[in-house]
Design an enzyme around this catalytic site. Sequence first.
Site: not given
Length: 418
Positions: A105, A170
């Site tokens: 991500d 994250e």
Amino acid sequence: MWSNAASCPARTAPTASIRLELLAGVTGMSQRSELARELTRALIRCHSVTPQDGGALAVLEEQLKPAGFAIYRLRFSEPGAPDVDNLYARIGNGAPYLVFAGHTDVVPPGDTAAWRFDPFSAEIAEGEVWGRGAVDMKGAVAAFTAAALDYVATHQPLKGSIGLLITGDEEGPSVNGTVKLLQWAAKQGEHFDHCLVGEPTNVEALGDTIKIGRRGSLTGTLVVHGTQGHVAYPQRADNPIPHLLRLLTALIAPPLDDGSAEFDPSHLEILTVDVGNPATNVIPATARARFNIRFNDLWTPQTLSAEIDRRAAAVAGGARYELSFDPCNALAFVTARDHFTDLAVEAIAAHSGRIAHFSTSGGTSDARFIRNYCPVIEFGLVGATMHKIDERVPLADIDTLADIYSEILERYFDQAPV
């Protein structure tokens, strides 16, 4: 600058066509580098702004599954947080077990018109690949995936096990990502001996820094209640703003500590001061502030919040205030130096020519969760452009990083008992 209408390249869906069939036979540095480069570009083309996956995990699965990795795609949910897709891959059955961890991500690109190229096009210019996530941290994920595939193709039977822990959470709340992926793996009986996280740790040049720990992070809110009134008659009101300023000053000084053997001094930063008063003739009723403390291993969230409470109470006088703290899942930690940290330094020096120094600086990372399961270090690319407009990474650094990860694999399993 680029224009959507004129020159934005077509969104390229990742396919299995980038797989290098030569990995099934004799491989070498150039093939590993080529795979790392192409994987980096394929991952950047995935629109994986947290919490969206955008096809990034499929790119990795398409490379790992044919090489013999067992693949588990896991979606975790929790009320109040977005669902997140994660990937766990493993090859080998025995110990030692080295796992690489990372995230696919990325943060939003910001003003896309300010980018030189479409932030999800993975353009190559001036020897660099450009795009959101190139540094943080799709380039590292690609590099350790290529290194793992190369090692598996040339070292059969394996002397131990290699795994990948990949999350899509994250850069977000970190609720449905690595923390739950680790819990799931533990319930399956998985035991990791060591972990390497591919966060962008280097400051000036590839090879200068290894993270062996992280500071903790504690966020608090201070609300002061006064009495609203007319500014011309302050004796009939109680302005909360001077009370708030006095309290905040006490929280900042004196310093929380002088640092420890592995950490810089802890520090408190004021994030916001809010009154919400649009009038020029009204004393407000309430004033509030938010603050964050990055703390070292001299503190726990409990001892630190107690110290902040003590400081506020000592200067409160007659102020009516509320002090609260957000839940804390980011504790300070240090990984002990051992053969794993030593071999990482040696592998980095062998391919970068630099002796990496150990650091605990910077923000938080998913290493804070992994440290509860095994010793963990972090090493990735140079972080100069992470989260910025025109994020980019030199192709040569991707090549070298893949070589370093490959060297770590070689040394790790060479030193394993027969």
